[in-house]
Write a protein that holds these residues in place. Structure first.
Motif, PDB file in Angstrom:
ATOM      1  N   ALA A 152      47.720  40.418  35.225  1.00 18.63           N
ATOM      2  CA  ALA A 152      47.356  40.732  33.838  1.00 18.63           C
ATOM      3  C   ALA A 152      45.850  40.836  33.679  1.00 18.63           C
ATOM      4  O   ALA A 152      45.341  41.736  32.995  1.00 18.63           O
ATOM      5  N   ASN A 153      45.112  39.908  34.291  1.00 18.00           N
ATOM      6  CA  ASN A 153      43.645  39.948  34.213  1.00 18.00           C
ATOM      7  C   ASN A 153      43.097  41.244  34.793  1.00 18.00           C
ATOM      8  O   ASN A 153      42.205  41.887  34.225  1.00 18.00           O
ATOM      9  N   THR A 154      43.631  41.629  35.961  1.00 20.92           N
ATOM     10  CA  THR A 154      43.124  42.817  36.644  1.00 20.92           C
ATOM     11  C   THR A 154      43.461  44.079  35.860  1.00 20.92           C
ATOM     12  O   THR A 154      42.608  44.969  35.698  1.00 20.92           O
ATOM     13  N   ASP A 155      44.670  44.156  35.346  1.00 19.61           N
ATOM     14  CA  ASP A 155      45.063  45.315  34.548  1.00 19.61           C
ATOM     15  C   ASP A 155      44.217  45.416  33.278  1.00 19.61           C
ATOM     16  O   ASP A 155      43.773  46.508  32.889  1.00 19.61           O
ATOM     17  N   ALA A 156      43.991  44.281  32.629  1.00 15.16           N
ATOM     18  CA  ALA A 156      43.203  44.280  31.395  1.00 15.16           C
ATOM     19  C   ALA A 156      41.755  44.663  31.679  1.00 15.16           C
ATOM     20  O   ALA A 156      41.127  45.399  30.904  1.00 15.16           O
ATOM     21  N   ALA A 157      41.222  44.171  32.786  1.00 17.02           N
ATOM     22  CA  ALA A 157      39.844  44.519  33.147  1.00 17.02           C
ATOM     23  C   ALA A 157      39.716  46.015  33.408  1.00 17.02           C
ATOM     24  O   ALA A 157      38.766  46.664  32.939  1.00 17.02           O
TER      25      ALA A 157
END
Length: 210
Positions: A152-157
Motif C-alpha cells: 500500500a505504501n509503495t502504490d500510494a507513493a
C-alpha cells in the motif's frame, strides 16, 4: 506545524545520509516527520529505471560518492558487505512496527544503522535476529499485515509521483534525493522562489519527439 512525509528504502545510502541530516535541516521549523517505508525496486520498475546498480560505472560512482558524503558530512557511512541486496526482510520488519504504514524515527534509525554502519552483511540471519530483538518493544503487527502495508505504501507513493528515494513530500511538493534537503528547507520557510518558479521550471516544452 509542517508535516513532512519521508519515503525511504533501507537499501539506499542516500536515505541514511538524509535521515541523519534531516533534524539539522528542519531546525527552527515546527514540524512532524512521517517515515514511510517503500520498495525502491518497484518504484524504479514502474518508471523503467534500472537504478544506479544497473549501470556498472554509475554503481561504482554511487558507492564512492555516498561513502565520501558520509565522510565529509561527519555522518559516517560504511558500504555493507553486499549491495544491492533485497531489502524486503528489512522493510517488512519495519512495518511489523506499524499499524498504519508509518514508522517512528527510532525504528527507521535502528534499521538504517544496521545496514550502513560497520560494513556487515545486511541480511545475515544472526544480525537480523539481533535487529528484531532490538525492535521487540516496537513490534505491533504481523508479517502478513506488514506485506500489505508495504504494498500500500509503495502504490500510494507511486501515485503521488515518487520515483526514487529518499523523497520528501511537504506542502503538496515532492523533493527527491539527499541533495534536495536545502530546497526542502527553503520551501518550508516560504521562499518566494517557489511561487514564481516551481511550476514554471517543470513546464518547459519537451524537445524530443515521441
Amino acid at each position: 506545524m509542517k508535516e513532512i512525509t519521508f519515503y525511504l528504502d533501507f537499501v539506499s545510502p542516500y536515505a541514511w545520509l538524509a535521515f541523519e541530516q534531516l533534524p539539522q535541516v528542519l531546525e527552527g521549523i515546527s514540524h512532524r516527520v512521517v517515515y514511510r517505508p517503500v520498495l525502491l525496486g518497484a518504484l524504479l520498475k514502474a518508471h523503467g529505471n534500472p537504478g544506479p546498480a544497473g549501470i556498472v560505472p554509475k554503481r561504482a560512482w554511487t558507492y564512492r560518492h555516498a561513502t565520501w558524503l558520509g565522510h565529509s558530512t561527519g555522518v559516517g557511512l560504511d558500504m555493507p558487505a553486499r549491495h544491492p541486496f533485497h531489502p524486503l526482510p528489512l522493510l517488512r520488519l519495519a512495518l511489523e512496527c506499524s499499524q498504519d504504514g508509518s514508522i517512528n524515527r527510532f525504528t527507521a534509525g535502528a534499521i538504517l544503522r544496521h545496514v550502513w554502519q560497520g560494513g556487515h552483511d545486511a541480511l545475515d540471519p544472526a544480525r537480523l535476529d539481533a535487529l528484531r530483538a532490538a525492535l521487540a518493544e516496537q513490534l505491533r503487527g504481523d508479517p502478513e499485515q506488514a506485506k500489505q502495508l508495504l504494498r500500500a505504501n509503495t502504490d500510494a507513493a507511486a501515485a503521488r509521483g515518487v520515483f526514487g528515494v529518499p523523497a520528501f513530500e511537504a506542502d503538496g511538493r515532492l523533493f527527491w534525493g539527499h541533495d534536495s534537503l536545502p530546497m526542502l528547507r527553503a520551501s518550508l520557510l516560504g521562499d518566494a522562489w517557489f511561487a514564481q518558479h516551481w511550476e514554471a521550471a517543470a513546464s518547459v516544452e519537451q524537445g524530443l519527439g515521441g
